[in-house]
Design an enzyme around this catalytic site. Structure first.
Site, PDB file in Angstrom:
ATOM      1  N   ASP A  82       0.825  -1.223   0.000  1.00 30.75           N
ATOM      2  CA  ASP A  82       0.000   0.000   0.000  1.00 30.75           C
ATOM      3  C   ASP A  82       0.853   1.264   0.000  1.00 30.75           C
ATOM      4  O   ASP A  82       0.413   2.313   0.484  1.00 30.75           O
ATOM      5  CB  ASP A  82      -0.957   0.021   1.206  1.00 30.75           C
ATOM      6  CG  ASP A  82      -1.798  -1.238   1.313  1.00 30.75           C
ATOM      7  OD1 ASP A  82      -2.347  -1.650   0.285  1.00 30.75           O
ATOM      8  OD2 ASP A  82      -1.900  -1.803   2.417  1.00 30.75           O
ATOM      9  N   HIS A  91      -3.552  -2.903  -6.657  1.00 31.60           N
ATOM     10  CA  HIS A  91      -2.934  -1.627  -6.998  1.00 31.60           C
ATOM     11  C   HIS A  91      -4.022  -0.704  -7.518  1.00 31.60           C
ATOM     12  O   HIS A  91      -4.828  -1.101  -8.359  1.00 31.60           O
ATOM     13  CB  HIS A  91      -1.857  -1.808  -8.069  1.00 31.60           C
ATOM     14  CG  HIS A  91      -0.624  -2.486  -7.578  1.00 31.60           C
ATOM     15  ND1 HIS A  91       0.403  -2.886  -8.403  1.00 31.60           N
ATOM     16  CD2 HIS A  91      -0.242  -2.824  -6.333  1.00 31.60           C
ATOM     17  CE1 HIS A  91       1.359  -3.446  -7.687  1.00 31.60           C
ATOM     18  NE2 HIS A  91       0.984  -3.428  -6.428  1.00 31.60           N
TER      19      HIS A  91
END
Length: 339
Positions: free
Chosen positions: A13, A43
């Site tokens: 992240d 993503h």
């Protein structure tokens, strides 16, 4: 032209998706290949105010001139793959994507095992995507491969051959990893890790690139690291402090709220060394200093933001080449010419 690998330096992240998307559009690589574990990592990228999230396909899908590849080391979930083909149909992804015929397959039984295993789901905090059980089957040599799935036949290719042929011809190849260094099966906070290595070396292997053919490794860090699920987090801040700072995030795959911490310089230095970083990318600088939002010229950054970048470079020992100052693709400072 070179091969460039982008990996995360924290617990995932970090904003790799936005960095990869920028490189895809700005540098115009001929091939964008995805390495990493599988569909357990999402993503996301914002394009013209719209957020797109992918778990299987390369995040550089918006570069419509690029060939999109999924390397042999990546687990493939056919259900997710076909969903993303439909989800991204405006970008003509189906005409440009190739899956290595040796990719192992995530089957429904793997996802069920992942979700029902008390240790994996309860203690470790797995995403439930089936990657761990699928990789276990792969190690035992009983996993199905992409070549065994009839529906995938139109997309099958030899990714390693394609990538190396492209490099031989002088093409630019962009390789994206998933998750982050702290989740590496070898170097992360074991046992609170993913089911394989996540370093640049592993990602290169995933797509069939040998060590001598890697030109650049970009390790991505965000100003406030986050973590989803259980496991050590030395610089973690209380949730109340995260709320006060407006640092409220949720996992792309799990939807669970992310734990938030202060930037860990010691971990960043170690991650950069093990990954062989040639440069760093720092994301969410606007979260560290709100006055940095949207700035695209380094000289115009406020002093607080500049001092933070300078401290990272000094303490990690690697130059910062890319800085994200907001969620949109154009919210970036590109310093690579100065490195």
């Amino acid at each position: 032209m070179p091969s460039v690998i982008v990996v995360g330096g924290q617990w995932g992240d970090e904003g790799k998706g936005s960095i990869i998307a920028y490189l895809a559009l700005h540098d115009e690589p001929e091939i964008i290949a995805r390495g990493g574990v599988g569909t357990n990592a999402g993503h996301s990228v914002v394009i013209n105010g719209k957020k797109y999230a992918v778990r299987q396909l390369p995040t550089g899908f918006m570069q419509t001139k690029a060939r999109l590849l999924v390397g042999a080391g990546v687990l493939v979930d056919p259900e997710v793959f076909f969903y993303e083909l439909e989800h991204l149909k405006d970008f003509n992804v189906a005409e440009r994507v190739g899956i290595d015929y040796r990719c192992a397959i995530i089957e429904p039984k793997h996802k069920e095992m992942d979700r029902k295993n008390d240790y994996l789901h309860g203690t470790i905090g797995t995403t439930g995507s089936g990657c761990g059980p699928a990789n276990a089957d792969r190690v035992m040599r009983v996993a199905k491969q992409a070549k065994d799935i009839k529906e995938l036949e139109p997309y099958l290719t030899d990714v390693a051959a394609e990538v190396n042929d492209a490099l031989d011809e002088g093409a630019l190849v962009l390789v994206e990893g998933t998750q982050g260094f702290g989740l590496s099966l070898y170097y992360g906070t074991y046992p609170y890790v993913t089911s394989k290595d996540t370093t640049a070396s592993a990602v290169a292997s995933d797509v069939g690139i040998g060590p001598t053919r890697v030109d650049d490794v970009i390790v991505v860090f965000k100003s406030f690291p986050t973590r989803v699920g259980a496991g050590p987090f030395p610089t973690e801040m209380p949730m109340e402090e995260a709320d006060r700072l407006g640092l409220i995030e949720y996992g792309t795959v799990t939807g669970r709220r992310r734990r938030v911490g202060w930037f860990d310089f010691e971990m960043a230095r170690y991650a950069a060394r093990i990954n062989g970083a040639t440069m760093l990318a720092v994301t969410m600088l606007d979260k560290y200093d709100k006055e940095a939002f949207g700035i695209t010229d380094y000289d115009k950054l406020p002093r607080k933001a500049k001092e933070f970048i300078e401290e990272i470079e000094e303490r990690v020992g690697v130059p910062v080449g890319l800085i994200k100052t907001g969620p949109e693709l154009e919210h970036i400072i590109d310093l690579r010419e100065n490195i």
